[in-house]
Design a protein around this motif. Structure first.
Motif, PDB file in Angstrom:
ATOM      1  N   ALA A  18       1.861  -4.719   5.583  1.00  6.57           N
ATOM      2  CA  ALA A  18       3.233  -5.242   5.642  1.00  6.57           C
ATOM      3  C   ALA A  18       4.075  -4.435   6.619  1.00  6.57           C
ATOM      4  CB  ALA A  18       3.850  -5.213   4.243  1.00  6.57           C
ATOM      5  N   ARG A  19       3.864  -3.130   6.618  1.00  7.80           N
ATOM      6  CA  ARG A  19       4.597  -2.285   7.561  1.00  7.80           C
ATOM      7  C   ARG A  19       4.180  -2.607   9.003  1.00  7.80           C
ATOM      8  NH1 ARG A  19       4.110   4.078   6.760  1.00  7.80           N
ATOM      9  NH2 ARG A  19       1.948   3.594   7.354  1.00  7.80           N
ATOM     10  N   LYS A  20       2.906  -2.782   9.223  1.00  9.09           N
ATOM     11  CA  LYS A  20       2.412  -3.115  10.565  1.00  9.09           C
ATOM     12  C   LYS A  20       2.957  -4.455  11.045  1.00  9.09           C
ATOM     13  CE  LYS A  20      -1.894  -3.442  13.215  1.00  9.09           C
ATOM     14  NZ  LYS A  20      -3.382  -3.351  13.155  1.00  9.09           N
ATOM     15  N   TRP A  57      10.136  -0.260   0.763  1.00  6.05           N
ATOM     16  CA  TRP A  57       9.378  -0.897  -0.328  1.00  6.05           C
ATOM     17  C   TRP A  57       8.697   0.218  -1.104  1.00  6.05           C
ATOM     18  CZ3 TRP A  57       4.175  -3.908  -0.279  1.00  6.05           C
ATOM     19  CH2 TRP A  57       4.164  -4.876  -1.301  1.00  6.05           C
ATOM     20  N   GLN A  58       8.984   0.309  -2.402  1.00  3.97           N
ATOM     21  CA  GLN A  58       8.454   1.403  -3.205  1.00  3.97           C
ATOM     22  C   GLN A  58       7.569   0.887  -4.346  1.00  3.97           C
ATOM     23  OE1 GLN A  58      11.276   5.122  -2.963  1.00  3.97           O
ATOM     24  NE2 GLN A  58      12.322   3.538  -4.120  1.00  3.97           N
ATOM     25  N   LYS A  88      -3.082  -0.826   0.738  1.00  6.36           N
ATOM     26  CA  LYS A  88      -3.487  -1.550   1.941  1.00  6.36           C
ATOM     27  C   LYS A  88      -2.493  -2.663   2.258  1.00  6.36           C
ATOM     28  CE  LYS A  88      -7.327  -4.184   3.947  1.00  6.36           C
ATOM     29  NZ  LYS A  88      -8.664  -4.780   3.712  1.00  6.36           N
ATOM     30  N   VAL A  89      -2.031  -3.368   1.217  1.00  3.18           N
ATOM     31  CA  VAL A  89      -1.034  -4.429   1.415  1.00  3.18           C
ATOM     32  C   VAL A  89       0.249  -3.845   2.000  1.00  3.18           C
ATOM     33  CG1 VAL A  89       0.448  -6.111   0.228  1.00  3.18           C
ATOM     34  CG2 VAL A  89      -1.971  -5.932  -0.374  1.00  3.18           C
ATOM     35  N   ASP A 110      -1.504  -8.977  -6.520  1.00  2.00           N
ATOM     36  CA  ASP A 110      -0.171  -8.887  -7.117  1.00  2.00           C
ATOM     37  C   ASP A 110       0.839  -8.283  -6.153  1.00  2.00           C
ATOM     38  OD1 ASP A 110      -1.041 -10.029  -9.459  1.00  2.00           O
ATOM     39  OD2 ASP A 110      -1.245  -8.141 -10.550  1.00  2.00           O
ATOM     40  N   SER A 111       0.398  -7.320  -5.346  1.00  2.00           N
ATOM     41  CA  SER A 111       1.307  -6.698  -4.381  1.00  2.00           C
ATOM     42  C   SER A 111       1.756  -7.700  -3.324  1.00  2.00           C
ATOM     43  CB  SER A 111       0.630  -5.497  -3.717  1.00  2.00           C
ATOM     44  OG  SER A 111       0.400  -4.473  -4.657  1.00  2.00           O
ATOM     45  N   ALA A 112       0.834  -8.509  -2.837  1.00  2.01           N
ATOM     46  CA  ALA A 112       1.175  -9.528  -1.844  1.00  2.01           C
ATOM     47  C   ALA A 112       2.167 -10.533  -2.425  1.00  2.01           C
ATOM     48  CB  ALA A 112      -0.083 -10.235  -1.364  1.00  2.01           C
ATOM     49  N   LYS A 113       1.953 -10.906  -3.690  1.00  3.43           N
ATOM     50  CA  LYS A 113       2.876 -11.840  -4.341  1.00  3.43           C
ATOM     51  C   LYS A 113       4.260 -11.215  -4.502  1.00  3.43           C
ATOM     52  CE  LYS A 113       3.491 -14.758  -8.460  1.00  3.43           C
ATOM     53  NZ  LYS A 113       4.947 -14.606  -8.377  1.00  3.43           N
TER      54      LYS A 113
END
Length: 340
Positions: free
Chosen positions: A173-175, A147-148, A168-169, A127-130
């Motif tokens: 995403a930050r990386k 992103w919070q 982890k997502v 869900d986070s990736a989506k």
């Protein structure tokens, strides 16, 4: 019936609470820039090194202005007046809030003029990736400044974020450069914020209710803010009028200027404000532009004035009921969602 002695004790107790956050407030005020260059004063957002305007545009109200052209004009005017902090969330207006903000910021280089934040409603990796993909597409950008994790409102939310892969997502995403900074939000209980802050992660920001009533009821400003300041986590305020201008304003004679000036006199970086018209935008910009911090005596007197109506939480029902929880998060926790 209150006696003179009990009234004095209450006043002294309130004054002590104000003083306890005094050092942090003085530092935040000291770091506040002049508004001469930007139109509105700015403050450093925690340890990020980024300066943002002391008031921000609230994304939850983005679709309150129904006409697209007028809504876009509103956002462009906000940037022109010096507001560079733009708030949003994946679930606001079923994605329409992000879409109209993305449309506005895609014009004439406006995206490069703002610090853009949106919120992740996911609790697991899928869900986070989506949420991230949807938000980037709707906001028409290749990265989010912040992103919070949205609505840490249930006691087990912090555990889910770490146990189910959502964090982890965010780190990936930050990386990958899709997200610059990571934080979390919530409006329910200071203990949940403290639990989230205590997780093994170096948070950049945290967003929470900041208003004059909060000082007397399940208080984020008294219980959470001092902890965040020690860790240099940027504090973002919301619900400065109790979740809508019709909620607190007028109670005990409270005015827009008093409510907003009080928030800005606390050790926060920015206060996200829900604005639904050009008139409200101009009013809030004027208050921010002319901001002068309240003295300790002014804050103490204001807090004493609202004590009787603040202590039972009647103007902060988002802390004590489920009425204000988002549909997405209600479903995640198996609560009934009523049809509109």
């Amino acid at each position: 019936m209150l006696t003179g002695n009990s009234s004095r004790r209450d006043f002294l107790r309130t004054a002590a609470a104000v003083a306890s956050a005094g050092a942090g407030a003085r530092q935040a005020i000291a770091e506040t820039s002049s508004g001469s260059d930007t139109g509105i004063p700015t403050r450093l957002l925690g340890k990020t090194g980024v300066r943002v305007s002391i008031i921000g545009v609230g994304g939850a109200h983005a679709r309150a202005i129904k006409d697209d052209a007028e809504c876009i004009r509103f956002m462009h005017t906000a940037v022109g007046e010096g507001i560079n902090f733009f708030d949003n969330a994946w679930d606001y207006s079923n994605g329409a809030a992000e879409e109209i903000m993305g449309k506005a910021l895609a014009m004439d280089g406006y995206r490069n003029k703002v610090f853009l934040m949106t919120k992740n409603c996911g609790r697991d990796d899928k869900d986070s990736a989506k949420c991230l993909d949807d938000s980037l597409r709707r906001l028409q950008t290749d990265h989010l400044d912040l992103w919070q994790f949205h609505e840490m409102n249930w006691d087990n939310d912090p555990d889910w974020i770490f146990e189910r892969g959502a964090i982890k997502v965010a780190m990936e995403a930050r990386k990958a450069g899709k997200v610059r900074f990571i934080g979390f939000t919530g409006h329910k209980d200071p203990r949940i914020h403290l639990k989230m802050a205590g997780k093994p992660f170096d948070w950049d920001t945290s967003q929470m209710p900041i208003n004059v009533m909060d000082a007397h009821y399940r208080s984020f400003q008294n219980e959470v803010v001092p902890v965040l300041l020690k860790r240099k986590i940027g504090v973002i305020g919301i619900k400065g009028f109790g979740g809508g201008r019709g909620n607190m304003l007028g109670k005990e004679g409270l005015t827009v200027e008093e409510c907003l000036r009080y928030c800005l006199s606390l050790p926060i970086t920015t206060q996200v404000v829900g604005m639904t018209s050009m008139e409200q935008l101009k009013q809030d910009v004027a208050i921010a532009r002319n901001f002068q911090p309240m003295s300790a005596a002014e804050k103490s007197q204001l807090l004493a004035r609202v004590k009787e109506v603040a202590g039972d939480g009647r103007y902060e029902l988002f802390k004590s009921t489920q009425t204000f929880e988002g549909v997405v998060h209600r479903r995640q926790h198996g609560f009934e969602v009523k049809a509109p």
